[in-house]
Design a protein around this motif. Structure first.
Motif, PDB file in Angstrom:
ATOM      1  N   ASN A  42      17.689   3.641 -28.340  1.00 56.67           N
ATOM      2  CA  ASN A  42      16.314   3.904 -27.907  1.00 56.67           C
ATOM      3  C   ASN A  42      15.538   2.607 -27.676  1.00 56.67           C
ATOM      4  O   ASN A  42      14.760   2.514 -26.722  1.00 56.67           O
ATOM      5  CB  ASN A  42      15.583   4.786 -28.927  1.00 56.67           C
ATOM      6  CG  ASN A  42      15.896   6.237 -28.731  1.00 56.67           C
ATOM      7  OD1 ASN A  42      15.811   6.754 -27.632  1.00 56.67           O
ATOM      8  ND2 ASN A  42      16.271   6.912 -29.805  1.00 56.67           N
ATOM      9  N   THR A  43      15.740   1.624 -28.534  1.00 57.23           N
ATOM     10  CA  THR A  43      15.082   0.334 -28.354  1.00 57.23           C
ATOM     11  C   THR A  43      15.540  -0.324 -27.063  1.00 57.23           C
ATOM     12  O   THR A  43      14.738  -0.854 -26.296  1.00 57.23           O
ATOM     13  CB  THR A  43      15.367  -0.579 -29.554  1.00 57.23           C
ATOM     14  OG1 THR A  43      14.901   0.063 -30.739  1.00 57.23           O
ATOM     15  CG2 THR A  43      14.689  -1.926 -29.411  1.00 57.23           C
ATOM     16  N   ARG A  44      16.834  -0.263 -26.823  1.00 60.58           N
ATOM     17  CA  ARG A  44      17.374  -0.858 -25.594  1.00 60.58           C
ATOM     18  C   ARG A  44      16.863  -0.104 -24.360  1.00 60.58           C
ATOM     19  O   ARG A  44      16.535  -0.713 -23.347  1.00 60.58           O
ATOM     20  CB  ARG A  44      18.890  -0.855 -25.663  1.00 60.58           C
ATOM     21  CG  ARG A  44      19.529  -1.693 -24.589  1.00 60.58           C
ATOM     22  CD  ARG A  44      20.943  -2.011 -24.971  1.00 60.58           C
ATOM     23  NE  ARG A  44      21.608  -2.722 -23.921  1.00 60.58           N
ATOM     24  CZ  ARG A  44      22.274  -3.833 -24.115  1.00 60.58           C
ATOM     25  NH1 ARG A  44      22.348  -4.363 -25.309  1.00 60.58           N
ATOM     26  NH2 ARG A  44      22.890  -4.421 -23.113  1.00 60.58           N
ATOM     27  N   ALA A  46      14.027   1.455 -24.084  1.00 62.17           N
ATOM     28  CA  ALA A  46      12.628   1.074 -23.887  1.00 62.17           C
ATOM     29  C   ALA A  46      12.531  -0.271 -23.171  1.00 62.17           C
ATOM     30  O   ALA A  46      11.689  -0.452 -22.283  1.00 62.17           O
ATOM     31  CB  ALA A  46      11.902   1.017 -25.230  1.00 62.17           C
ATOM     32  N   ARG A  47      13.404  -1.179 -23.529  1.00 66.40           N
ATOM     33  CA  ARG A  47      13.409  -2.495 -22.873  1.00 66.40           C
ATOM     34  C   ARG A  47      13.805  -2.367 -21.393  1.00 66.40           C
ATOM     35  O   ARG A  47      13.198  -2.995 -20.533  1.00 66.40           O
ATOM     36  CB  ARG A  47      14.350  -3.433 -23.613  1.00 66.40           C
ATOM     37  CG  ARG A  47      14.292  -4.845 -23.129  1.00 66.40           C
ATOM     38  CD  ARG A  47      14.944  -5.779 -24.122  1.00 66.40           C
ATOM     39  NE  ARG A  47      15.150  -7.075 -23.559  1.00 66.40           N
ATOM     40  CZ  ARG A  47      14.277  -8.070 -23.637  1.00 66.40           C
ATOM     41  NH1 ARG A  47      13.148  -7.887 -24.273  1.00 66.40           N
ATOM     42  NH2 ARG A  47      14.543  -9.243 -23.108  1.00 66.40           N
ATOM     43  N   SER A  49      13.398   0.271 -19.555  1.00 69.17           N
ATOM     44  CA  SER A  49      12.259   0.930 -18.894  1.00 69.17           C
ATOM     45  C   SER A  49      11.147  -0.072 -18.587  1.00 69.17           C
ATOM     46  O   SER A  49      10.526  -0.001 -17.513  1.00 69.17           O
ATOM     47  CB  SER A  49      11.715   2.056 -19.771  1.00 69.17           C
ATOM     48  OG  SER A  49      12.679   3.063 -19.929  1.00 69.17           O
ATOM     49  N   ASP A  50      10.905  -1.002 -19.507  1.00 69.44           N
ATOM     50  CA  ASP A  50       9.916  -2.052 -19.245  1.00 69.44           C
ATOM     51  C   ASP A  50      10.329  -2.903 -18.051  1.00 69.44           C
ATOM     52  O   ASP A  50       9.495  -3.282 -17.223  1.00 69.44           O
ATOM     53  CB  ASP A  50       9.730  -2.940 -20.476  1.00 69.44           C
ATOM     54  CG  ASP A  50       9.028  -2.230 -21.619  1.00 69.44           C
ATOM     55  OD1 ASP A  50       8.401  -1.172 -21.380  1.00 69.44           O
ATOM     56  OD2 ASP A  50       9.114  -2.735 -22.759  1.00 69.44           O
ATOM     57  N   GLU A  53       9.587  -0.995 -14.851  1.00 67.77           N
ATOM     58  CA  GLU A  53       8.163  -1.069 -14.517  1.00 67.77           C
ATOM     59  C   GLU A  53       7.808  -2.428 -13.931  1.00 67.77           C
ATOM     60  O   GLU A  53       7.050  -2.518 -12.953  1.00 67.77           O
ATOM     61  CB  GLU A  53       7.315  -0.796 -15.761  1.00 67.77           C
ATOM     62  CG  GLU A  53       7.309   0.645 -16.198  1.00 67.77           C
ATOM     63  CD  GLU A  53       6.478   0.869 -17.445  1.00 67.77           C
ATOM     64  OE1 GLU A  53       5.599   0.031 -17.752  1.00 67.77           O
ATOM     65  OE2 GLU A  53       6.705   1.888 -18.112  1.00 67.77           O
ATOM     66  N   THR A  83      19.870   3.026 -17.403  1.00 66.24           N
ATOM     67  CA  THR A  83      19.093   4.125 -17.985  1.00 66.24           C
ATOM     68  C   THR A  83      19.962   5.375 -18.129  1.00 66.24           C
ATOM     69  O   THR A  83      19.928   6.046 -19.167  1.00 66.24           O
ATOM     70  CB  THR A  83      17.862   4.426 -17.103  1.00 66.24           C
ATOM     71  OG1 THR A  83      17.058   3.261 -17.027  1.00 66.24           O
ATOM     72  CG2 THR A  83      17.044   5.562 -17.654  1.00 66.24           C
ATOM     73  N   ASP A  87      20.779   7.009 -21.661  1.00 66.97           N
ATOM     74  CA  ASP A  87      20.394   8.414 -21.888  1.00 66.97           C
ATOM     75  C   ASP A  87      21.597   9.235 -22.340  1.00 66.97           C
ATOM     76  O   ASP A  87      21.499  10.050 -23.265  1.00 66.97           O
ATOM     77  CB  ASP A  87      19.801   9.030 -20.619  1.00 66.97           C
ATOM     78  CG  ASP A  87      18.367   8.625 -20.364  1.00 66.97           C
ATOM     79  OD1 ASP A  87      17.696   8.159 -21.306  1.00 66.97           O
ATOM     80  OD2 ASP A  87      17.911   8.770 -19.215  1.00 66.97           O
TER      81      ASP A  87
END
Length: 164
Positions: A42-44, A46-47, A49-50, A53, A83, A87
């Motif tokens: 999950n941490t990876r 989020a990174r 996903s950043d 963006e 991703t 997932d």
């Protein structure tokens, strides 16, 4: 050697319950490890996903450099693949955790009901192991995509400095 009897209570049931608790700790320790892996995934994610963006923001800037835009689009394709891998790793890890809990539950239910649940126990624990191996393989896939993408495409372009 006979076990001592205290106040008319045989030590045999206590030994069998202690054995069940010892065996049940294996799925619990596995669940703890899976939880740690899920936190990492999950941490990876989020990174990643950043980074998506950031790449999208750089693409929407007033930038007319086609080479930079092409590089950013290649980064976005790679980031979307990562991703998907992460997932799927999270899904596999969650299933592995659920199967690990199921193995512990089946073990306890088998001891309470004094029934034969060996097949269910093997299926649940085997599923937990298979899902965990799958999650780790997907994480390895994400790591390889990230490494090869960085090697092939270089780091993500930085925002252009703003004119004063």
């Amino acid at each position: 050697m006979a076990l001592p009897v205290l106040a008319g209570i045989s030590a045999e049931p206590i030994d069998s319950v202690a054995h069940i608790i010892q065996i049940a700790l294996t799925p619990v320790f596995m669940l703890s490890g899976i939880g740690t892996l899920l936190n990492l995934f999950n941490t990876r994610l989020a990174r990643v996903s950043d980074h998506i963006e950031q790449a999208n923001a750089l693409l929407t800037d007033d930038n007319d450099d086609p080479d930079r835009n092409h590089t950013l689009e290649k980064h976005l394709v790679r980031l979307h693949r990562r991703t998907l891998m992460l997932d799927t790793a999270i899904l596999a890890g969650g299933l592995g955790g659920a199967a690990s809990c199921g193995a512990a539950f089946v073990l306890f239910m088998g001891s309470v009901r004094d029934s034969s649940v060996a097949n269910w126990l093997v299926i649940m624990f085997g599923l937990a192991l298979a899902c965990t191996v799958g999650a780790l393989a997907l994480f390895l896939g994400d790591s390889l995509i990230a490494w090869h993408g960085l090697k092939r495409e270089g780091p993500m372009p930085r925002p252009a400095p703003k004119a004063a």
